[in-house]
Structure formats: C-alpha cells, structure tokens
Design a protein around this motif. Structure first.
Motif, PDB file in Angstrom:
ATOM      1  N   GLU A 164       0.805  -1.219   0.000  1.00 19.59           N
ATOM      2  CA  GLU A 164       0.000   0.000   0.000  1.00 19.59           C
ATOM      3  C   GLU A 164       0.841   1.273   0.000  1.00 19.59           C
ATOM      4  O   GLU A 164       0.511   2.253  -0.669  1.00 19.59           O
ATOM      5  CB  GLU A 164      -0.914  -0.002   1.236  1.00 19.59           C
ATOM      6  CG  GLU A 164      -2.048   0.980   1.096  1.00 19.59           C
ATOM      7  CD  GLU A 164      -2.802   1.126   2.404  1.00 19.59           C
ATOM      8  OE1 GLU A 164      -2.872   0.139   3.152  1.00 19.59           O
ATOM      9  OE2 GLU A 164      -3.298   2.232   2.662  1.00 19.59           O
ATOM     10  N   GLN A 186      -2.030   3.453 -13.419  1.00 16.04           N
ATOM     11  CA  GLN A 186      -3.477   3.625 -13.393  1.00 16.04           C
ATOM     12  C   GLN A 186      -4.145   2.417 -12.728  1.00 16.04           C
ATOM     13  O   GLN A 186      -5.076   2.553 -11.953  1.00 16.04           O
ATOM     14  CB  GLN A 186      -4.000   3.822 -14.818  1.00 16.04           C
ATOM     15  CG  GLN A 186      -5.419   4.361 -14.858  1.00 16.04           C
ATOM     16  CD  GLN A 186      -5.937   4.462 -16.282  1.00 16.04           C
ATOM     17  OE1 GLN A 186      -5.164   4.591 -17.225  1.00 16.04           O
ATOM     18  NE2 GLN A 186      -7.243   4.393 -16.443  1.00 16.04           N
ATOM     19  N   SER A 205      -3.797   2.634  -9.051  1.00 19.93           N
ATOM     20  CA  SER A 205      -4.099   3.933  -8.447  1.00 19.93           C
ATOM     21  C   SER A 205      -5.049   3.838  -7.256  1.00 19.93           C
ATOM     22  O   SER A 205      -5.021   4.699  -6.388  1.00 19.93           O
ATOM     23  CB  SER A 205      -4.630   4.914  -9.487  1.00 19.93           C
ATOM     24  OG  SER A 205      -5.864   4.457  -9.983  1.00 19.93           O
ATOM     25  N   ASN A 206      -5.868   2.788  -7.195  1.00 22.64           N
ATOM     26  CA  ASN A 206      -6.783   2.668  -6.059  1.00 22.64           C
ATOM     27  C   ASN A 206      -6.156   1.935  -4.884  1.00 22.64           C
ATOM     28  O   ASN A 206      -6.766   1.764  -3.842  1.00 22.64           O
ATOM     29  CB  ASN A 206      -8.051   1.913  -6.481  1.00 22.64           C
ATOM     30  CG  ASN A 206      -8.894   2.764  -7.391  1.00 22.64           C
ATOM     31  OD1 ASN A 206      -8.859   3.984  -7.310  1.00 22.64           O
ATOM     32  ND2 ASN A 206      -9.621   2.119  -8.292  1.00 22.64           N
ATOM     33  N   TYR A 261      -3.341   8.566 -12.131  1.00 22.53           N
ATOM     34  CA  TYR A 261      -4.295   8.776 -11.046  1.00 22.53           C
ATOM     35  C   TYR A 261      -5.430   9.680 -11.522  1.00 22.53           C
ATOM     36  O   TYR A 261      -5.292  10.404 -12.507  1.00 22.53           O
ATOM     37  CB  TYR A 261      -3.582   9.397  -9.835  1.00 22.53           C
ATOM     38  CG  TYR A 261      -2.715   8.386  -9.132  1.00 22.53           C
ATOM     39  CD1 TYR A 261      -3.184   7.685  -8.030  1.00 22.53           C
ATOM     40  CD2 TYR A 261      -1.444   8.091  -9.612  1.00 22.53           C
ATOM     41  CE1 TYR A 261      -2.404   6.729  -7.410  1.00 22.53           C
ATOM     42  CE2 TYR A 261      -0.653   7.135  -8.998  1.00 22.53           C
ATOM     43  CZ  TYR A 261      -1.137   6.451  -7.886  1.00 22.53           C
ATOM     44  OH  TYR A 261      -0.367   5.501  -7.282  1.00 22.53           O
ATOM     45  N   ASN A 262      -6.537   9.621 -10.783  1.00 22.98           N
ATOM     46  CA  ASN A 262      -7.669  10.465 -11.144  1.00 22.98           C
ATOM     47  C   ASN A 262      -7.389  11.918 -10.781  1.00 22.98           C
ATOM     48  O   ASN A 262      -6.758  12.202  -9.778  1.00 22.98           O
ATOM     49  CB  ASN A 262      -8.919  10.002 -10.404  1.00 22.98           C
ATOM     50  CG  ASN A 262      -9.440   8.706 -10.985  1.00 22.98           C
ATOM     51  OD1 ASN A 262      -9.245   8.446 -12.176  1.00 22.98           O
ATOM     52  ND2 ASN A 262     -10.075   7.892 -10.175  1.00 22.98           N
TER      53      ASN A 262
END
Lengths: 582, 227
Positions: free
Chosen positions: A244, A273, A276-277, B198-199
């Motif tokens: 993380e 991407q 990214s979460n 990233y957003n």
C-alpha cells in the motif's frame, strides 16, 4: 570552412559516444551479444568499476575464424541483413555498432571458438576498428570479449566516470536487468575477484521466484502477486507489488518486451493507473513484468540504447496492461498454475527473448494469423481490406473506350482543356452540360437530388394551370415542384444533370416553362433548356473532373459517329498551321 | 399547443421533417407557440430545441438518441453562405475515464452517430433568426469511408486521454473529429486520468464534427444552390 568525410576512427568514436557512455554501456552490449549467441552460462569479470577491465565470457555458438576479423568492423552484424529484417527484430543487438564503438575507445580483444573448430582464435582490435591478425588461442567453445582501460586515450570522457563503486553499481543494474530476462541462463558477476552475484538457471517456478528474490529483494517478492494473462495476440505475465505504501524509487520497475528491458510511458501509465486505487499517490510502483507481442507490432530501432520502443497501437497495449494488472492484482494466479504455464513454454532456446513457443506456433514469423481471432487482428485485416476495396473501385471507374484524361485549365470561362497521354481536347462547357442534360432526358433517366434549402418562386395566377400541367412531366425528369399557394411554388429537387444551375437560373427556367402556351412535352422542355442562359463561373476541380467523366461516358456511346459537338480534339498539325513563318 | 407525439416510424419522421423544409423558423416557432429569442447568442440551442419540439423528439438530453424508439439522433446544421456548416457540430461529451478496452464500435459517439437525421438551417449573416429557412432533411448512416475516417481520429484522440495526456489535446487534432472544451461554465470540472495514472479533475470536453466532414454529407445528399 571545408567539409570533410570523417576518418573511420573518429566516426566510430562519435558513434561510441552514443553507445558507450560508461562501463555499464559496454557490459550491456557485450551481454546482449552473449545472449544472442545462445549462451547458457555468462561469466562477467569487472576490475576497478570497469575502468581497468570488463570481460564477458560466454559458452554460446562462437564466432568462426574468418568472421572474427569482421566482427569489430562498424555495421558488421550477424543479426540482420536486409532492411525488412528491422521490422522483425527478435535478437537484442542488431545495429552492428557495438564492438566497433567499444574497440575505438579501449584496448579490446576477442577470443572465440565454434564447436566445429578444434582451437580458439584471438584478435586484438585497435582504436580504428581494425582487427589484428588472428592467432590461435586456448579456450572452450564460446566467446570472450575483454575490454581493458576504457577511455584510456580519452581523458575528457574518463573525467566523467564516477567512483569505482558508482560505476560498478551501474554495471550491476545492467546485469540484473538482463538476468531477469533470461531465467534459464546462469549468470555470474565478479568484481575485483569477488563473486557479487551468482544466479543459477531456474527450471521451476519456485527456482524462478528464488532468482527474482535474489535480484529484486525478498521484500519485493513478499509483497508481490504473480499473474499471467493472454488475449488479442498479447501475453503479459509477472510479479507486481501491491504494497500500500508503494516504493520510494524506480529501482524495482522492470518491464520486458519480448525479453528486452524497456521503459515506456504508455506501459508505466497503464500500470500506475491500475494500481491507483491501491497504492498511495506519490510513491513508485514496483513490478517485474514480461509482455510478449508479435515483433511487427512495435519498433525498437528508436534509440541506440534501445530502451525506448514505439508501439503501432499504444492504446491497445496500454489498455491490455491496465486490465491485466487490475485483474492480476485482484485475482492473482496460483503458483501451481504459474508453474504449469512456465513448463508449457518449454523447451526454450537460449532465453526469453523469442516469444514463447506457444505464442510462436500461433504466430509463425510473428505474422498475425492464429485461428483464434482477436479484435486487433480483425481491425488490421479490415483496414487492409478497405484499401483493397478502394483500389478496385478506382479501376472499375476508368474502364471506358474514350479517355479525356485530366482537366488542365478552364479558358475564357467557357472552355475546358483536358489531356490524356498525347491527346489534347477542348470542351465547350455549356454545350456539354446541355447535351448531357438532353441525353439524360431522352433516355428517361430521372436521377435527382434534393436542394439543401428548397427554392420558392412566384408564378402569376394566369400561369398557374400551365404550371400544374408541368408537375408530372417534370417529375419524370427528376424535378420535384409543388404549389404552396395559388401564386407560390416550391422547387425541392432537381435532376443531377442540372446541378450547374444557380438559384436564379433555376427559377427562370421553371417560370419560362409556365409561360409557354403549348402543353407540356419533352420537346418543349428541351427547347426551353436550350434557350436558357446559365451564368458560367470557374469550376472547382471536382466539378471539372465530374464533367469530364460524364463527357467521357457520353462520347464513348457515340464513338462510331465521331466526336460530339462539344469536344474538339486539338490536332498537332492544326496547331502548327497557326504559326505561319513571317 | 400540446406536445407533439413521437413519430411512430422513420417514414413518419421523414415526412414531418420534409414538411418543415423550405419554411422559415418564425413560422415554425409560431405554430409551436415558441417565442423567438432576441439574442442571436442563444440561437444555436433554440433552433435545436424548436426542431425537436416540431418533430416530436422524446429522448431528452441524457438519452442515447433524440428519437428513442427509432434510434435516430437529430442534428441541426447551420449553413453559411459558402454551403458549409457555420461551425463544427457537437456530438457528445468525451469520456475521460473508463476508457480501458473501449473500441470505436462500442463507443458512445459511434452509437450516437449510428443514424442521424441532419436538418440544415440557413445561417446567413444578413438574416434575422426568424427569417432563416429550414432545409431538407438527410437521414444519414456513416458509410465505410466515413466510419474509418472517424474511427482513425477517435483512436488518436482517445489514446491521448487514456495515456493521461488529455491536457495536450486542442482543437487542431483530428482530421474530421475534434475535441474541444465544452463548458458553459469555465469552472466546471470532471474526473479524468492524469499523466501519473491517477484520477484528477479537468475541464469537461465534447466531440465535435468539423465542417469539412458535414459538408461531405451535405454534398452527397443535397445540392446547395448559391444565391
């Protein structure tokens, strides 16, 4: 200032500037040669951070005596021979610059033996890229390249070398990068006589994991998930860290395209991407991934150090990587399955370099052609097909007996000059249009086109009945007119052959018909058409081409009767008579 | 007046559209009891809405098509003195996220453009809004050339977005299809993907068809009579 062709020695040194920046670049070139030679053991000796000695010994196929002299010449390469090969590179080195460049900035010697030969041969390469006479030497099958005193004659370059430790760290990075792409090859690295790295060939998934841990560290492997996905003619497999907090630097970012370590924006973006979460925003991802693609789908000949590639469809690659990583980090792959995968791909030749055997058989010579149809293939095929279909259409159009060729110029607004091979023609534009319109009316053709904005005209009350009488007749020839009221009429469509009409001419033409006392008939229509004065203007190229095409068809129908009255072929002897000697 | 029911078939839609052609906007507005806006600035949206009303469009702004049951999109085309559309034609908003694996044929824009009823409307400089006449409708489906031309542009543009380079795109990209910021409010923001994957927030954008593209559709179907 005079312009000179550079002597080869200097040209090589300039090329060397691109290729040979520091000891690590020498190692990279030599290792790639060893891999391309199919070695299963590569032994590397470094002394004093590579400034004293860089030696790479492999047990590959070796170079035979006659080729040895050539090996260090610029642009001497065994890897490609034709330009077309560039689009299908599946070896690591190919530019034929490496040995010559290295030779020009060091004292280099090459010892090599092929399995056909009962002795090894040795040559020394001087700074101009000339190999000395080949002398016998003692060595097993394979090649040893020794590079001593790098930049000894180039104090300016030598100045840029960093400390021994720093240069060796760069070397180690290069060795590790390569080692990760050839899991079945043993690699040993010694610095100042001490073994720094010894990676044994891995035959199983567990052994491969051990090797990865040795190179990238146990904490990378502990935080990483293994996955493998396939689709659209592509395959992506490897480890990605899902820690993380991410990683502090880019050292654990290894991406291999058909075995070649690359750094690419689209690739990195896809990976970031996907993570990214999961991973905090200002950290670096860590991954070891292998992508296999048909060699025709990317271009690696972008930069001499060959870390950059150009994909023919970057978004497709990006999206494939993104979705593979997303599903990979979510589901992962059981090591047992991973192991089976790995074994299925056996036996491999020397390395990961070539696309896996399963992949190869699906795509012989990297040409797309598997029975499993992918979206990508379909798209490529459709494109090719469209090009084909378009060229067919063009051929069909040109099949006529008379050829008027291309429009050259418009003269005095009224005439068009055209030219086909040695024939020249003058075409009377207004007459041609009229003839074409009349012919189409006579043939009863009624192909028509709606007006963008319908035209409205005033027809006086006394002519209303006459106009009503024309409606049906005009319809047959491709007009569409209708009454909006007792005095107002609307024109919605006109025949395609009358597209040269402007708004005013069209209104005059319809109004003139209504004023005729005789009943509606084709003869009447044509006679009014003949009287009509249509303003001429400069035609656009498209209009000229269209007119010529129509005239050509028309003339082809009349060939037995000679030229129609709107085409005059320009004869050379007639032209000559216009220039009477004074 | 009461709302006009949506047309039951494509024939009936075309019939209605033909009945409007050649007529002035003022006449149509009067029949639909719509006031003519005094400002030309509002004209663009007003013309579209008037035509939707007069033809019985039922899709609303969020729907895939203006004529839901028929799968037909309505587009008005303001025609300039030279026979070209006066401006590029808005198609739909540009998706800035969830582009992964999206192909042209599945894209919102390709589905929007699957079947379009083009209605040219005069937009000559000397005319007042009410004076402008409605042209003849064109029921259009992209042919293979048009599809591949749009697809090529779309792929190039979407590649920028997918790789996080949305900010690099300006109106000059794309042969026939372009991307432009679309925001009545310059402060409007939408979620997009940045260079790092990233957003992040960015301007909402729209896909627009260039006039040279719509001109080809007009030319193939209609004859523009110069004054």
């Amino acid at each position: 200032m005079t312009i000179r062709i550079l002597p080869p020695a200097i040209a090589n040194q300039i090329a060397a500037g691109e290729v040979v920046e520091r000891p690590a670049s020498v190692i990279k070139e030599l290792l790639e040669n060893a891999v391309d030679a199919g070695a299963s053991f590569i032994d590397i000796l470094i002394e004093r951070g590579g400034s004293r000695l860089i030696e790479v010994r492999d047990n590959g196929v070796g170079i035979d005596k006659s080729d040895l002299l050539l090996a260090a010449r610029p642009h001497a390469t065994s890897k490609i021979s034709r330009l077309e090969d560039l689009s299908q590179i599946d070896s690591l080195g190919f530019r034929g610059e490496a040995l010559a460049s290295i030779g020009s900035v060091s004292r280099m010697s090459i010892v090599s033996r092929t399995k056909e030969s009962n002795t090894a041969w040795k040559t020394n390469v001087d700074f101009a890229g000339h190999a000395s006479d080949v002398v016998p030497a003692a060595q097993e099958v394979g090649t040893t390249v020794s590079v001593r005193d790098l930049f000894f004659a180039h104090p300016a370059r030598k100045k840029f070398l960093r400390s021994e430790n720093t240069e060796f760290a760069h070397i180690e990075t290069v060795v590790k990068r390569l080692a990760l792409s050839i899991p079945h090859t043993r690699i040993r690295l010694k610095h100042n006589g001490k073994v720094v790295l010894d990676l044994l060939p891995s035959q199983s998934f567990a052994e491969q994991q051990r090797r990865v841990a040795k190179v990238l560290g146990g904490n990378f492997l502990d935080s990483a998930k293994y996955f493998s996905t396939e689709g659209d003619g592509m395959r992506l497999a490897g480890w990605i860290s899902v820690r993380e907090e991410g990683w502090p630097n880019t050292q654990r970012q290894h991406f291999y395209l058909n075995g070649r370590w690359i750094r690419d924006r689209a690739v990195l973006h896809g990976i970031r991407q996907a993570l990214s979460n999961m991973v905090v925003a200002d950290s670096q991802p860590a991954y070891l991934l292998y992508l296999e693609l048909p060699a025709t789908e990317f271009d690696i000949n972008v930069h001499p150090t060959k870390q950059e590639v150009r994909f023919s469809e970057p978004r497709l690659i990006h999206d494939f990587i993104y979705s593979s990583v997303v599903s990979g980090v979510t589901h992962g792959v059981q090591p047992e399955i991973a192991q089976i995968r790995l074994q299925q791909d056996e036996p491999r030749e020397s390395s990961h370099l070539r696309p896996s055997s399963a992949f190869k058989s699906a795509y012989p010579h990297s040409k797309l052609g598997s029975s499993q149809v992918s979206q990508y293939q379909v798209r490529q095929q459709l494109r090719a097909y469209e090009v084909m279909a378009n060229s067919d259409q063009k051929q069909e159009k040109s099949v006529t007996q008379v050829k008027l060729g291309d429009p050259i110029a418009q003269l005095f607004d009224h005439y068009l000059i055209s030219h086909y091979q040695s024939n020249w023609y003058l075409i009377h534009i207004a007459r041609a249009r009229l003839a074409l319109a009349i012919e189409s009316f006579n043939r009863g053709q009624s192909e028509s086109q709606p007006l963008l904005i319908p035209e409205t005209i005033q027809i006086s009350h006394q002519h209303h009945q006459a106009m009503v009488g024309w409606v049906e007749h005009l319809q047959a020839y491709g007009f569409s007119i209708g009454a909006l009221s007792e005095s107002q009429w609307v024109i919605r469509r006109i025949p395609i052959v009358m597209r040269y009409f402007d708004g005013a001419a069209m209104k005059t033409f319809i109004a003139r018909l209504a004023e005729e006392e005789q009943t509606a008939s084709r003869e009447k229509l044509i006679s009014v058409l003949r009287e009509d004065q249509v303003a001429l203007c400069q035609l656009t190229t498209e209009e000229k081409l269209q007119l010529l095409a129509n005239c050509q068809q028309y003339a082809s129908r009349l060939t037995k009767e000679g030229w129609p009255d709107f085409i005059v072929p320009i004869a050379e002897d007639w032209l000559a008579t216009q220039f009477v000697a004074s | 007046m009461q709302k006009i029911a949506p047309p039951k078939s494509i024939e009936s839609l075309l019939h209605r559209a033909h009945a409007l052609s050649g007529r002035k906007l003022a006449e149509i507005a009067a029949e639909c009891r719509q006031p003519i806006p005094s400002s030309q600035k509002r004209a663009k949206g007003w013309i579209g809405q008037l035509l939707e009303l007069a033809l019985g469009a039922d899709g609303g702004s969020q729907a895939l098509h203006d004529f839901l049951a028929l799968g037909v999109e309505l587009k008005s085309l303001p025609i300039a003195e030279n026979g070209y559309a006066r401006e590029s034609t808005y198609v739909c908003t540009v998706p800035l996220t969830d582009l992964t694996g999206c192909s042209w044929s599945e894209s919102w824009i390709a589905r929007k453009l699957h079947r379009v009823l083009w209605i040219p409307v005069e937009a000559f400089r000397h005319q007042s809004l009410g004076e402008r006449r409605v042209g003849q409708p064109i029921l259009w489906q992209p042919n293979s050339w048009e599809t591949s031309a749009l697809q090529a542009d779309w792929e190039e543009l979407v590649e920028f977005i997918a790789l996080g380079d949305v900010e690099e795109i300006n109106g000059q990209f794309g042969q026939y299809l372009q991307i432009r910021p679309k925001a009545a409010d310059a402060k409007a923001r939408r979620l997009g993907i940045n260079v790092d994957g990233y957003n992040s927030l960015t301007l909402p954008r729209g896909f627009y068809l260039r006039p040279k593209f719509t001109k080809q559709i007009l030319d193939r179907n209609l004859y523009f009579v110069s004054e």
